[in-house]
Design a protein around this motif. Sequence first.
Motif, PDB file in Angstrom:
ATOM      1  N   THR A   2       0.786  -1.213   0.151  1.00 26.40           N
ATOM      2  CA  THR A   2      -0.268   0.202  -0.054  1.00 26.40           C
ATOM      3  C   THR A   2       0.755   1.308  -0.082  1.00 26.40           C
ATOM      4  O   THR A   2       0.426   2.464  -0.238  1.00 26.40           O
ATOM      5  CB  THR A   2      -1.092   0.108   1.174  1.00 26.40           C
ATOM      6  N   LYS A  25       3.749  -9.337  12.504  1.00 27.27           N
ATOM      7  CA  LYS A  25       2.711  -9.367  11.408  1.00 27.27           C
ATOM      8  C   LYS A  25       1.985 -10.552  11.438  1.00 27.27           C
ATOM      9  O   LYS A  25       0.588 -10.737  10.979  1.00 27.27           O
ATOM     10  CB  LYS A  25       3.552  -9.260  10.200  1.00 27.27           C
ATOM     11  N   LEU A  29      -2.094 -11.565  11.572  1.00 27.14           N
ATOM     12  CA  LEU A  29      -2.838 -12.261  10.452  1.00 27.14           C
ATOM     13  C   LEU A  29      -3.326 -13.313  11.064  1.00 27.14           C
ATOM     14  O   LEU A  29      -4.735 -13.847  10.700  1.00 27.14           O
ATOM     15  CB  LEU A  29      -1.762 -12.622   9.510  1.00 27.14           C
ATOM     16  N   SER A  34      -6.542 -15.295   9.200  1.00 25.47           N
ATOM     17  CA  SER A  34      -6.071 -15.341   7.761  1.00 25.47           C
ATOM     18  C   SER A  34      -5.965 -16.420   7.161  1.00 25.47           C
ATOM     19  O   SER A  34      -5.302 -17.460   7.586  1.00 25.47           O
ATOM     20  CB  SER A  34      -4.820 -14.263   7.460  1.00 25.47           C
ATOM     21  N   VAL A  38      -2.822 -16.084   2.380  1.00 21.95           N
ATOM     22  CA  VAL A  38      -2.897 -14.699   2.580  1.00 21.95           C
ATOM     23  C   VAL A  38      -1.594 -14.247   3.427  1.00 21.95           C
ATOM     24  O   VAL A  38      -1.043 -13.239   3.333  1.00 21.95           O
ATOM     25  CB  VAL A  38      -4.341 -14.146   3.326  1.00 21.95           C
ATOM     26  N   ARG A  41       1.415 -14.329   1.359  1.00 21.44           N
ATOM     27  CA  ARG A  41       1.662 -13.129   0.581  1.00 21.44           C
ATOM     28  C   ARG A  41       2.010 -11.970   1.473  1.00 21.44           C
ATOM     29  O   ARG A  41       3.012 -11.326   1.054  1.00 21.44           O
ATOM     30  CB  ARG A  41       0.449 -12.830  -0.266  1.00 21.44           C
ATOM     31  N   GLU A  42       1.338 -11.718   2.576  1.00 21.24           N
ATOM     32  CA  GLU A  42       1.586 -10.656   3.424  1.00 21.24           C
ATOM     33  C   GLU A  42       3.022 -10.567   4.034  1.00 21.24           C
ATOM     34  O   GLU A  42       3.405  -9.544   4.176  1.00 21.24           O
ATOM     35  CB  GLU A  42       0.658 -10.630   4.493  1.00 21.24           C
ATOM     36  N   LEU A  45       5.326  -9.769   1.406  1.00 21.30           N
ATOM     37  CA  LEU A  45       5.437  -8.026   1.151  1.00 21.30           C
ATOM     38  C   LEU A  45       6.080  -7.607   2.587  1.00 21.30           C
ATOM     39  O   LEU A  45       7.031  -6.481   2.146  1.00 21.30           O
ATOM     40  CB  LEU A  45       3.865  -7.583   1.344  1.00 21.30           C
ATOM     41  N   LYS A  46       6.071  -8.186   3.482  1.00 28.42           N
ATOM     42  CA  LYS A  46       6.655  -7.499   4.542  1.00 28.42           C
ATOM     43  C   LYS A  46       8.168  -7.641   4.380  1.00 28.42           C
ATOM     44  O   LYS A  46       9.013  -6.757   4.886  1.00 28.42           O
ATOM     45  CB  LYS A  46       6.183  -8.222   5.908  1.00 28.42           C
ATOM     46  N   CYS A  73       4.837 -13.078  -5.428  1.00 28.83           N
ATOM     47  CA  CYS A  73       3.525 -13.644  -4.949  1.00 28.83           C
ATOM     48  C   CYS A  73       2.734 -14.485  -5.605  1.00 28.83           C
ATOM     49  O   CYS A  73       1.277 -14.958  -5.111  1.00 28.83           O
ATOM     50  CB  CYS A  73       2.725 -12.508  -4.102  1.00 28.83           C
TER      51      CYS A  73
END
Length: 525
Positions: A2, A25, A29, A34, A38, A41-42, A45-46, A73
């Motif tokens: 984001t 994180k 989640l 989650s 998910v 992926r998260e 990203l982290k 991802c």
Amino acid sequence: MTASPPGNNSPRKPAEQRLEIYQRKLRALKDRSSLREVMERELLLKFIEVNHSSINEYPLLPAQQKSVVELLCGRIGHPGYEFIHKHIGDFIVLLVHYEKAGKVGDKEKAAELRARLVNTESMLIKCVQGIVYTMALITDNFEEIVLRHFGQSALKKYSELIEKYELDERFWTAFVEEFVATQVEEAHKEILEGEKFNISKERNFLIIRFLFDDILSKLNPTSQAIDKTRIQKSYLASLEDEATTRRSKLVQSILVKGVSSLPKADTIPQKEFVQAARITCMDPVAQDFEKAYANRVTQAKEQKAKGETPDPEKAKREQLEFKFLMDQVIGAGVGAAIAIGRTSDHFYRAMEEFVPEQISGIRSLSHDFTFATLERILYFLLENHTIHILRETGRSEGGKIQVRSGRARRAPAAEVDALPGMTKIRKTQLFANDVTREDTLLFKPKTAKQMASAMAMLSLEPELQAALSRIWKEAAFRVDIMVLLNLELIAKTTTNLQNKLAEILEKYGVAKRSSNDPVDEVLPS
């Protein structure tokens, strides 16, 4: 992602802090219940957000940052994704155990888990690095194509596309539309307006002939030297520098073995491994691994010669260090392979829209984004999109109209005339004048075999044969794009052949415009 990650000047956080960020994180989640994919992926990203400063050439443009994320991802479309999902899955499990070990005060277990977590993190970051290097190489090579063939002014449009689109099918569709389809359409319009075509009758065909030279005239090529980027230079070293070439071959063998256990690993083309290995060699870890590999081989030979038994603790430590480097090499290679494979898929799907019937002609060039290959693809697209437009124009006539291209090698007349032993008779047997270009000849033989036979028949001296062979190999092509109207088939479907031919010529925009038009000579009376 984001928000844009911090700039490359940001120092990398210590391992303890990074692991704490991942733990927070993961807890968040889990609190949201989650799904597993998910979570994966998260956390990936982290990884990018936390380790951004240690990723070389990370793109600044949001669209290209998103491209990195999507390539990393993804879940389908490449066997390499199984590698990423396995290791991010392992990372999640290790992170849970690491947190538990910390809570119960098991320092020894926590230290062991911390080392494994950092190693897995490093491997996955190298996956990102492989993706980033590959994207940079591809976009740099395409930028050079644009600059080389369309001029400095075209770079603005290319930059706009890079800023607007992710490196997916939409980008490549827009790229081909801008630098191929638009060029062809404008050139074809000018050809028709300037009546730069020829109409002739050959046997049972009425032929509308266009010169590919007139399509290429819309390009704005430059002959000036274009400086290579750092990424391009690094890649070229794997082709031109002997030491880097050896390193690339070693990396390739390690990469092939490293992914061999993955489902569908056998579907990865060999040339994708070759390209991925060369790109991996851009990263310093490839050289570190090569040195470690060489030291390992030398040490093993020396111990065997002396009959020594290695110290178990030292051997274990060295094995862990070696595996750490090898895993990073494999990680970078997997990332590069994914980026090559997925980008190739996107690019070829986009091209198929513009050359649907001819795309099979360049499938063999897929998974290769080197500059020389991209030049071949550019000329292929320009020629075959022209053919596609002409075929679509006459599609309603079915088999009565064919569109094809013809080729003949060109040679400078002055160079041929200067060849020792090139008599007029020999020249007449081997060459014809190119009526479309002054001071240029066309080779009469169409294939290398025909050329060899012609030279043998003329009993040419070895020196002359060698010189002609060189000119043959270096020759550019004259390409004629021809619309062939089958007069016999057309006559079977009409009671007024002349009107029908006039209708077809009008459809192609080549209906006669003056009283001395050559069509008058070829239309049946």
